[in-house]
Write a protein that holds these residues in place. Structure first.
Motif, PDB file in Angstrom:
ATOM      1  N   PRO A 128       0.884  -0.846   0.523  1.00 34.03           N
ATOM      2  CA  PRO A 128       0.108   0.428  -0.069  1.00 34.03           C
ATOM      3  C   PRO A 128       0.898   1.020  -0.264  1.00 34.03           C
ATOM      4  O   PRO A 128       2.398   1.117   0.482  1.00 34.03           O
ATOM      5  CB  PRO A 128      -0.812  -0.192   1.112  1.00 34.03           C
ATOM      6  CG  PRO A 128       0.030  -0.973   2.181  1.00 34.03           C
ATOM      7  CD  PRO A 128       0.516  -1.959   1.369  1.00 34.03           C
ATOM      8  N   ALA A 129      -0.040   2.034  -0.328  1.00 28.20           N
ATOM      9  CA  ALA A 129       1.040   3.503  -0.520  1.00 28.20           C
ATOM     10  C   ALA A 129       1.305   4.702   1.060  1.00 28.20           C
ATOM     11  O   ALA A 129       0.793   3.299   1.901  1.00 28.20           O
ATOM     12  CB  ALA A 129       0.314   4.959  -0.877  1.00 28.20           C
ATOM     13  N   ILE A 130       2.643   4.845   1.436  1.00 30.48           N
ATOM     14  CA  ILE A 130       3.086   5.063   2.390  1.00 30.48           C
ATOM     15  C   ILE A 130       2.890   6.742   2.671  1.00 30.48           C
ATOM     16  O   ILE A 130       3.605   6.902   1.714  1.00 30.48           O
ATOM     17  CB  ILE A 130       4.006   4.903   2.812  1.00 30.48           C
ATOM     18  CG1 ILE A 130       3.924   2.883   2.994  1.00 30.48           C
ATOM     19  CG2 ILE A 130       4.360   4.767   4.695  1.00 30.48           C
ATOM     20  CD1 ILE A 130       6.086   2.509   3.763  1.00 30.48           C
ATOM     21  N   LYS A 131       2.391   7.573   3.735  1.00 30.35           N
ATOM     22  CA  LYS A 131       2.566   8.684   4.214  1.00 30.35           C
ATOM     23  C   LYS A 131       3.590   9.021   4.152  1.00 30.35           C
ATOM     24  O   LYS A 131       4.271   8.587   4.777  1.00 30.35           O
ATOM     25  CB  LYS A 131       1.519   9.458   4.754  1.00 30.35           C
ATOM     26  CG  LYS A 131      -0.072   9.347   4.314  1.00 30.35           C
ATOM     27  CD  LYS A 131      -1.562   9.248   5.027  1.00 30.35           C
ATOM     28  CE  LYS A 131      -2.363   9.219   5.008  1.00 30.35           C
ATOM     29  NZ  LYS A 131      -3.963   9.142   5.441  1.00 30.35           N
ATOM     30  N   ARG A 134       2.852  -0.225  -4.472  1.00 29.85           N
ATOM     31  CA  ARG A 134       3.297  -0.100  -5.593  1.00 29.85           C
ATOM     32  C   ARG A 134       3.160  -2.376  -5.554  1.00 29.85           C
ATOM     33  O   ARG A 134       2.872  -2.783  -4.893  1.00 29.85           O
ATOM     34  CB  ARG A 134       5.189  -0.234  -5.378  1.00 29.85           C
ATOM     35  CG  ARG A 134       5.296  -0.414  -4.339  1.00 29.85           C
ATOM     36  CD  ARG A 134       6.692   0.336  -3.477  1.00 29.85           C
ATOM     37  NE  ARG A 134       7.114  -0.111  -2.515  1.00 29.85           N
ATOM     38  CZ  ARG A 134       6.585   0.567  -1.549  1.00 29.85           C
ATOM     39  NH1 ARG A 134       5.610   1.518  -1.368  1.00 29.85           N
ATOM     40  NH2 ARG A 134       6.417  -0.211   0.031  1.00 29.85           N
ATOM     41  N   ARG A 135       3.408  -2.941  -6.838  1.00 27.89           N
ATOM     42  CA  ARG A 135       3.450  -4.558  -7.133  1.00 27.89           C
ATOM     43  C   ARG A 135       5.379  -5.071  -6.943  1.00 27.89           C
ATOM     44  O   ARG A 135       5.500  -5.026  -7.709  1.00 27.89           O
ATOM     45  CB  ARG A 135       2.644  -4.756  -7.977  1.00 27.89           C
ATOM     46  CG  ARG A 135       0.870  -3.984  -7.773  1.00 27.89           C
ATOM     47  CD  ARG A 135       0.401  -4.802  -9.426  1.00 27.89           C
ATOM     48  NE  ARG A 135       0.284  -6.120  -8.819  1.00 27.89           N
ATOM     49  CZ  ARG A 135      -0.555  -6.011 -10.477  1.00 27.89           C
ATOM     50  NH1 ARG A 135      -0.137  -6.730 -11.453  1.00 27.89           N
ATOM     51  NH2 ARG A 135      -0.401  -8.461  -9.714  1.00 27.89           N
ATOM     52  N   VAL A 136       5.649  -5.507  -5.702  1.00 28.78           N
ATOM     53  CA  VAL A 136       6.667  -6.382  -6.151  1.00 28.78           C
ATOM     54  C   VAL A 136       6.410  -7.561  -6.278  1.00 28.78           C
ATOM     55  O   VAL A 136       6.268  -8.472  -5.583  1.00 28.78           O
ATOM     56  CB  VAL A 136       7.371  -5.888  -4.601  1.00 28.78           C
ATOM     57  CG1 VAL A 136       8.346  -6.796  -4.599  1.00 28.78           C
ATOM     58  CG2 VAL A 136       7.022  -4.410  -4.572  1.00 28.78           C
ATOM     59  N   ALA A 137       7.239  -8.205  -6.913  1.00 23.00           N
ATOM     60  CA  ALA A 137       7.485  -9.368  -7.595  1.00 23.00           C
ATOM     61  C   ALA A 137       8.643  -9.959  -6.783  1.00 23.00           C
ATOM     62  O   ALA A 137       9.436  -9.407  -6.019  1.00 23.00           O
ATOM     63  CB  ALA A 137       7.866  -9.763  -8.751  1.00 23.00           C
ATOM     64  N   ARG A 138       8.212 -11.482  -5.680  1.00 18.22           N
ATOM     65  CA  ARG A 138       9.338 -12.533  -4.510  1.00 18.22           C
ATOM     66  C   ARG A 138       9.482 -13.241  -5.335  1.00 18.22           C
ATOM     67  O   ARG A 138       8.191 -13.951  -5.911  1.00 18.22           O
ATOM     68  CB  ARG A 138       8.834 -11.880  -3.241  1.00 18.22           C
ATOM     69  CG  ARG A 138       8.364 -10.939  -2.220  1.00 18.22           C
ATOM     70  CD  ARG A 138       9.611 -10.342  -1.733  1.00 18.22           C
ATOM     71  NE  ARG A 138       9.584  -8.933  -1.323  1.00 18.22           N
ATOM     72  CZ  ARG A 138       9.415  -9.031  -0.273  1.00 18.22           C
ATOM     73  NH1 ARG A 138       9.998  -9.845   0.648  1.00 18.22           N
ATOM     74  NH2 ARG A 138       9.575  -7.562   0.506  1.00 18.22           N
TER      75      ARG A 138
END
Length: 88
Positions: free
Chosen positions: A48-51, A72-76
């Motif tokens: 999720p977005a972080i302020k 963002r989408r992160v690939a692990r």
């Protein structure tokens, strides 16, 4: 056996792995996970977005401002047991 006799089969195996990963990369946009048999499992994690926030830096113990980050989408990637055993 000569060096050429060893390198050619290895090259074919590497090419097949790379081709499977490129197909899997296209599949990741549709599905949240992809499994390349006998090699690796790739999972997409949506962060999720972080302020922007003010906190104390753990390194310098001074107040600092941590900037905002967009969603963002992160690939692990996770290696399969066969790969873990082969590496050691």
């Amino acid at each position: 056996m000569t060096l050429v006799g060893v390198v050619r089969p290895l090259r074919r195996k590497v090419q097949s792995i790379v081709e499977a990963l490129t197909v899997g990369h296209k599949e990741l946009r549709k599905v949240a996970s992809f499994w390349c048999p006998g090699f690796v499992k790739v999972v997409v994690i949506e962060k999720p977005a972080i302020k922007t926030r003010k906190e104390i830096s753990p390194f310098s113990t001074e107040p600092t401002v941590f900037m905002a980050k967009a969603a963002r989408r992160v690939a692990r990637t996770r290696p399969v047991k066969a790969v873990k055993d082969a590496v050691g």
